[in-house]
Design an enzyme around this catalytic site. Structure first.
Site, short mmCIF file in Angstrom:
data_model
loop_
_atom_site.label_atom_id
_atom_site.label_comp_id
_atom_site.label_asym_id
_atom_site.label_seq_id
_atom_site.Cartn_x
_atom_site.Cartn_y
_atom_site.Cartn_z
N GLU A 116 -8.41 -69.78 -84.42
CA GLU A 116 -7.51 -69.19 -85.41
C GLU A 116 -8.26 -68.35 -86.44
O GLU A 116 -7.85 -67.23 -86.75
CB GLU A 116 -6.73 -70.31 -86.12
CG GLU A 116 -5.87 -69.80 -87.26
CD GLU A 116 -5.10 -70.90 -88.00
OE1 GLU A 116 -5.18 -72.07 -87.60
OE2 GLU A 116 -4.43 -70.56 -88.99
N ASP A 120 -9.43 -75.67 -94.34
CA ASP A 120 -8.65 -75.40 -93.13
C ASP A 120 -9.42 -74.65 -92.06
O ASP A 120 -9.22 -73.45 -91.89
CB ASP A 120 -7.39 -74.60 -93.51
CG ASP A 120 -6.40 -74.50 -92.36
OD1 ASP A 120 -6.60 -75.20 -91.36
OD2 ASP A 120 -5.43 -73.74 -92.48
N GLU A 167 2.81 -78.61 -95.86
CA GLU A 167 3.27 -77.26 -95.51
C GLU A 167 4.75 -77.26 -95.12
O GLU A 167 5.13 -76.69 -94.09
CB GLU A 167 2.43 -76.68 -94.37
CG GLU A 167 1.00 -76.41 -94.77
CD GLU A 167 0.19 -75.65 -93.73
OE1 GLU A 167 0.49 -75.77 -92.54
OE2 GLU A 167 -0.73 -74.93 -94.14
#
Ligand code: GCV
Length: 687
Positions: free
Chosen positions: A367, A339, A266
């Protein structure tokens, strides 16, 4: 007589249901009497152990407890031997853990028996994604407890130290023994002298509680702060730079734990920028840390913007490197291959590498699970992962056993949790999010604990009425158990499946709106965006069907799992429904095992999820008289918000996918309340 006692108890309970702001977490209970502690040694850790016993003792008045430091081969690392009148350990920290176990048993009404208690993992570490400016990546509970913004941000105050001490105590009480103090998207600043001074100050407060400090490091630090021309891990000057930096750190923090690294992922720099491998990068850091006993936790969260199935990429990059890593490197692997989604099958990297240490990374911060608004107890998700069968060495090779050294010996074993704490008074934003911090610690200590046991303990410690002089466990009346403990525990145990139902049932994944990862956005695909950052890449819905084909005929991700599991996932007849659309692309009229069409089944799952949160509201309203108003109203209000959001998930997903399924929503299901175009328009304004 019975009624009088009951009325008296209720009156005294209500008198004592004073407002609680949640700051004391699961450590609210006070002693109910006096204990004589005998300990012939002294240290900062033993002093804490003695104080904890004295301040939290709820056993027999005037009892004697002997704390004995004596080597015993049956006791590993910081484990301990517990008996009603003695705690024995090889280390001071083992004694402290024994004290917390004894007190927890007293307070939850579990018997204190002769037992040996060893940790499942040697390193049990929280990863704080905290930035030097005090913001927290994916943090939902206020700013960082470690870093401050603005002038004088590096000055250590008494207030800082008091908070760090409370944090260390909470961690130690559940067996956590490490803290990575900064974000994996690391700022190079963290290795500068000024920041290291603050790390040193934090380490000094955490040390007596047995918490080692670790840092996330930016791989390009030699160039960024060392002003070298390169950060190539094979360059002699780079190697020297890291050796010197490590030496500097250990001269300040002798028990420093080591580094956590997000590299070549990333946008973060890494060894691949120099044509080197993950092993080259990790080993270079490992060699610098080795003389001091430090470790490298090297993350496997890597994926590049190719057409290759993202779920396959970590395995593809790391498997060829098996056996090439130093023994003080541990590969840190997220529970699922994509993820931290509400549900994923376990990452195939567990149970794959045989000559490399591997550790699980769980996300405690929510998240992708409703952040600090939704009530979602994550222990069930982690238990599902830890107890997943990998078949690495035949049946019984669970993820837990593949990572704790039971299947293959590992020099170091570890487990990480991405922390959910911040400066909010209650640390975690949502009162029930504290249960996830608690659960992570308890599972890290004992990876075979059940979610039910953890929920049970947490509820008793967090919500039981506190009456001065009265042992907590004596207050677990049948009434309290039936009307508070059981329904609240049931709600917690159900809550993750409920979130999966109203967000991403049947193997759907990554259909979130924008980058906020909160609401639904199956449509979200702004022009120019990397396709693997957009939901259509994952759901692949069109008028023919829906789901990601990862079978042999598709991306073949199933082949990354050992047989018979790979074949089970590949075959529609044996693929569990919960992973159906993760592994298969299916027509909308595909017949499910229960006889329904796939489309109808999707609709019923969303509807069920929504109804389940509505039920949570009722369960919570019914327990009002058992808890203080402050925490009651906070949870009540968050549940309302969760319901509204679940309704949006339901409406968005049903109406969006209906465009492709071209089928009616089953008529016994309530109709959507929001318009798809409005939901989409609002969402597309976000990035
Ligand atoms: C720290 C996800 C999150 C990122 C996070 C990343 C990671 O992509 O959205 O915020 O970055 O995981 O785990 O490195």
């Amino acid at each position: 007589m019975k009624t009088t006692v009951y009325v008296f108890l209720l009156i005294s309970l209500s008198i004592n249901l004073h407002a609680e702001d949640g700051h004391n977490l699961w450590l609210r209970n006070k002693n109910t009497g006096h204990v004589n502690v005998v300990c012939t040694r002294s240290s900062a850790t033993l002093t804490i152990a003695i104080q904890e016993l004295q301040q939290g003792w709820q056993g027999k008045e005037g009892a004697k407890i002997v704390l004995t430091l004596k080597n015993d081969k049956a006791i590993r690392n910081d484990g301990f031997k517990l008996s009603p009148d003695r705690i024995q350990a090889n280390t001071d920290l083992g004694i402290l853990y024994g004290v917390y176990e004894l007190l927890r048993r007293q307070q939850t009404g579990e018997p204190v028996e002769e037992m040996i208690c060893n940790p499942s993992y040697e390193v049990r570490v929280l990863n704080h994604w905290d930035n030097p400016d005090s913001s927290i990546e994916r943090g939902y509970a206020g700013r960082s407890i470690f870093w401050r913004k603005g002038d004088n941000s590096l000055i250590v105050t008494d207030k800082d130290m008091a908070l760090w001490k409370e944090y260390a105590r909470a961690d130690a009480s559940i067996g956590i023994n490490g803290a990575v103090l900064n974000n994996v998207n690391a700022s190079p600043l963290m290795l500068s002298k000024e920041y290291l001074d603050r790390v040193k100050a934090i380490a000094e407060v955490l040390r007596p509680y047995g918490i080692k400090t670790y840092l996330s490091v930016k791989f390009s630090s030699p160039s960024l702060i060392g002003k070298l021309k390169t950060s190539d891990p094979l360059s002699p000057e780079v190697i020297k730079w890291w050796k010197n930096k490590v030496q500097e750190i250990y001269s300040m923090i002798p028990d420093f734990g080591g580094f956590l690294v997000k590299a070549s992922s990333e946008g973060q720099p890494g060894p691949q920028d120099f044509g080197r491998t993950h092993a080259d990068g990790a080993n270079m850091l490992a060699d610098a840390l080795n003389p001091f006993g430090g470790i490298v936790m090297w993350r496997a969260f890597v994926y590049s913007p190719t057409d290759l199935d993202r779920a396959k990429q970590a395995y593809t990059e790391f498997m060829p490197l098996d056996g090439q890593f130093r023994d003080n490197v541990i590969i840190q692997v997220k529970n699922g291959p994509v993820d931290f989604q509400p549900r994923e099958p376990f990452s195939p990297l567990f149970g794959a590498m045989k000559k490399t240490s591997v550790m699980p990374e769980f996300q405690v911060t929510q998240e992708y699970l409703g952040q600090a608004i939704h009530l979602v107890f994550l222990a069930t998700m982690w238990e599902e992962c830890l107890q997943s069968e990998t078949y690495q060495e035949g049946a019984g090779s669970t993820v837990a056993r593949c990572t704790d050294g039971s299947i293959y010996p590992q020099k170091h074993t570890a487990i990480a949790g991405v922390s959910n704490i911040g400066l909010d008074t209650n640390w975690c934003g949502h009162p029930f999010a504290q249960a996830n911090w608690y659960a992570f610690g308890r599972l890290a200590w004992n990876n075979s604990l059940t979610s039910e046991k953890i929920a049970d303990e947490w509820i008793k410690l967090t919500f039981a009425p506190v009456l001065p002089g009265q042992a907590t466990s004596t207050l677990f009346s049948t009434e309290w158990t039936e009307h508070f403990l059981i329904p609240v525990r049931q709600m917690m145990l159900q809550s993750r499946e409920t979130a999966v139902n109203y967000m991403m049932p049947l193997g759907f994944h990554h259909i979130f709106s924008a980058n906020g990862h909160y609401g639904p956005g199956p449509w979200w695909a702004p022009k120019g965006m990397r396709s693997d950052w957009t939901p259509p890449y994952y759901h692949k819905a069109d008028t023919n069907g829906v789901g990601f084909d990862r079978t042999h005929a598709g991306s073949d991700a199933v082949s990354q799992y050992h047989d018979p599991l790979g074949s089970q996932f590949n075959d529609l007849k044996t693929c569990p429904d919960k992973y159906l659309l993760w592994f298969h692309h299916l027509p909308w009229d595909y017949k499910m095992k229960n006889g329904r069409t796939l489309w109808d089944e999707i609709c019923y799952h969303y509807e069920t999820g929504l109804q389940q949160v509505r039920e949570f509201q009722i369960i919570w309203d019914k327990v009002e008289s058992y808890i203080d108003t402050e925490r009651f109203t906070m949870v009540q209000s968050k549940l309302r918000n969760q319901c509204r959001n679940a309704q949006i998930w339901n409406d968005a997903c049903l109406l969006y996918f209906q465009q492709y399924s071209r089928r009616p929503i089953p008529y016994d299901i309530k109709r959507p309340m929001n318009d798809l175009n409005v939901l989409m328009e609002n969402d597309m304004k976000r990035r």
